[in-house]
Enzyme design. Structure first.
Site, PDB file in Angstrom:
ATOM      1  N   TYR A 143      12.408  13.260 -11.722  1.00 51.32           N
ATOM      2  CA  TYR A 143      11.031  13.766 -11.680  1.00 51.32           C
ATOM      3  C   TYR A 143      10.019  12.637 -11.848  1.00 51.32           C
ATOM      4  CZ  TYR A 143      11.998  18.694 -11.196  1.00 51.32           C
ATOM      5  OH  TYR A 143      12.380  19.920 -10.676  1.00 51.32           O
ATOM      6  N   GLY A 173      14.541  23.890  -5.756  1.00 53.12           N
ATOM      7  CA  GLY A 173      15.199  22.606  -5.493  1.00 53.12           C
ATOM      8  C   GLY A 173      16.224  22.258  -6.548  1.00 53.12           C
ATOM      9  N   ASP A 174      15.920  22.574  -7.804  1.00 58.65           N
ATOM     10  CA  ASP A 174      16.881  22.338  -8.888  1.00 58.65           C
ATOM     11  C   ASP A 174      18.118  23.204  -8.706  1.00 58.65           C
ATOM     12  OD1 ASP A 174      15.233  20.504 -10.573  1.00 58.65           O
ATOM     13  OD2 ASP A 174      13.930  22.241 -10.641  1.00 58.65           O
ATOM     14  N   SER A 175      17.886  24.465  -8.324  1.00 53.18           N
ATOM     15  CA  SER A 175      19.010  25.370  -8.087  1.00 53.18           C
ATOM     16  C   SER A 175      19.878  24.865  -6.944  1.00 53.18           C
ATOM     17  CB  SER A 175      18.474  26.772  -7.763  1.00 53.18           C
ATOM     18  OG  SER A 175      19.528  27.658  -7.491  1.00 53.18           O
TER      19      SER A 175
END
Length: 450
Positions: free
Chosen positions: A139, A252-254
């Protein structure tokens, strides 16, 4: 199997309330706070999503010794995540969203400019060496730049998935899969990222794959699915299931977490990307609910149908239903379904179960099992949900759904369900049926030719 996630973690706080007036001293809406929810963000959200699916997750991150950092550790450990925290100078990053009626009015960011994290203890290097898979969730706040972490990730034998950030460093060489989205690709690929669409995603993805010396780059495109760029010249395009509504924050994390877990199980990169697209779509479809509800994405089942009916009725919309066996899906079925969908705001198909079809058509039917029949129907753009029933007639499921319009295709003079539907103020209608299209006729012709 242990998934190790490396990256920047922040605290997400949602303040939900109602706006009923404008401030008397400024031209601004007044939010009356009703509830506050907190959750880990950034790499912490990726860890939370992976842990919610039952995986053993370790999170390598940087957390400051402040109240927000303490709250993050509390939330993460409560979810069963092992936290390996590097010391972080300054304060823990926070994103606070002020929301009304599901819409963000304002976002307040805290934490200031990111500071480089402190030294990585030996325990962190050991957990990276022993990982089954590694996900770098960057990030842009410094963890992915840490020299010792980068060296340990490059030396790791486990498959590595790297979710990049335009403000972060490039992935280490030989990463198995890099997962930028379209917006990130446009910023990272320079002139090759100019434009939009499939051709741009392919061109920019291949450029970045070569620049980063990565095994593959997948460009995620939201509702348009994903484009996998690998050593071959032809990209693999993976479409996304249709999803209504939902917040894309965290998709996006998933995606990245699902891809890493699939690779740890030994899946091919192409298989991992397909699983990741499905997982990200599921996440968007269910919002903040972390439980596994793939049926809601396929729109099959009592729960999916019930939630849809409630949502449509809350908006004052019209619920349409139709029913049948749909054993061999043909153009006659499609004509009926499209006509039915045009009569309201959603279409629910009441599907005869295998047992019900056998009772109606005989022991040789159905040719297609109910699981496949329901999924085929749910994949049609004119079908919003499918609910399966075991009874000889759809009357019990109709009594539960209470559609505003009940539709049948064909040349019926009357339908036995008409009186039932009229009890709650509904209406029964017949739509034209294409001549010559019949499952029974198709089966008979196929047998005669054989």
């Amino acid at each position: 199997m242990r998934l190790v996630i490396v990256g920047d973690t922040l605290l997400d706080r949602d303040v939900d309330g109602s706006v009923r007036r404008i401030a008397p001293d400024a031209p601004a809406p007044v939010l009356e706070e009703e509830r506050v929810s907190e959750r880990p963000g950034g790499a912490g959200l990726a860890a939370l999503l992976a842990a919610a699916h039952g995986y053993e997750v370790a999170l390598v991150t940087a957390i400051a010794p402040d109240a927000a950092g303490a709250r993050l550790i509390e939330l993460l450990t409560a979810a069963g995540i092992e936290v390996y925290a590097l010391p972080l100078p300054g304060t823990t990053a926070e994103k606070i969203r002020l929301r009304a009626a599901g819409q963000v009015l304002l976002r307040l960011d805290r934490g200031g400019e990111p500071q480089p994290p402190g030294d990585a203890p030996q325990a962190v290097l050991d957990v990276l060496r022993e990982a089954s898979a590694i996900l770098v969730s960057d990030y842009g706040r410094g963890v992915a730049r840490h020299p010792a972490l980068r060296a340990a990730i490059e030396a790791a034998k486990a498959p590595v998935v790297w979710d990049p950030h335009p403000n972060g460093p490039p992935p280490v060489p030989n990463v198995r899969l890099v997962t930028p989205n379209e917006s990130e690709v446009r910023r990272l690929a320079g002139d090759a990222g100019n434009g939009s669409g499939l051709a741009t995603a392919q061109r920019a993805g291949q450029l970045l794959r070569q620049r980063w010396r990565a095994g593959a780059v997948v460009v995620t495109r939201g509702a348009q699915g994903a484009v996998l760029c690998h050593s071959g010249t032809t990209p693999l395009v993976i479409p996304a299931p249709r999803v209504s509504g939902g917040d894309t924050c965290g998709a996006g994390d998933s995606f990245a977490a699902a891809a890493a877990v699939a690779l740890a199980r030994g899946a091919l990169v192409s298989e991992a990307v397909q699983e990741a697209v499905a997982a990200a779509s599921a996440y968007v479809g269910r919002g903040d609910d972390m439980s596994d509800k793939s049926d809601a994405i396929e729109r099959v089942g009592v729960q999916a149908a019930g939630q849809l009916v409630a949502a449509i009725r809350a908006k004052g919309g019209t619920v349409v239903a139709t029913g049948g066996c749909f054993d061999l899906l043909h153009t006659g079925h499609l004509a009926t379904l499209r006509a039915a969908r045009s009569l309201g705001d959603c279409l629910i198909v009441c599907l005869n179960s295998d047992e019900s079809v056998r009772g109606l058509k005989g022991p040789d039917r159905p040719l297609t099992a109910q699981a496949d029949r329901s999924r085929l129907l749910a994949a049609l753009d004119c079908v919003d949900a499918v609910v399966i029933f075991d009874d000889p007639t759809p009357e019990p499921v109709l009594s539960w759904l209470r559609p505003d319009v009940w539709v049948k295709g064909g040349d019926y003079d009357s339908l036995p369900e008409t009186e039932l539907v009229e009890r709650w103020g509904g209406q029964t209608v017949i739509v034209p049926y294409l001549d010559g299209r019949s499952t029974t006729k198709t089966i008979s012709e196929a047998r005669s030719r054989r």
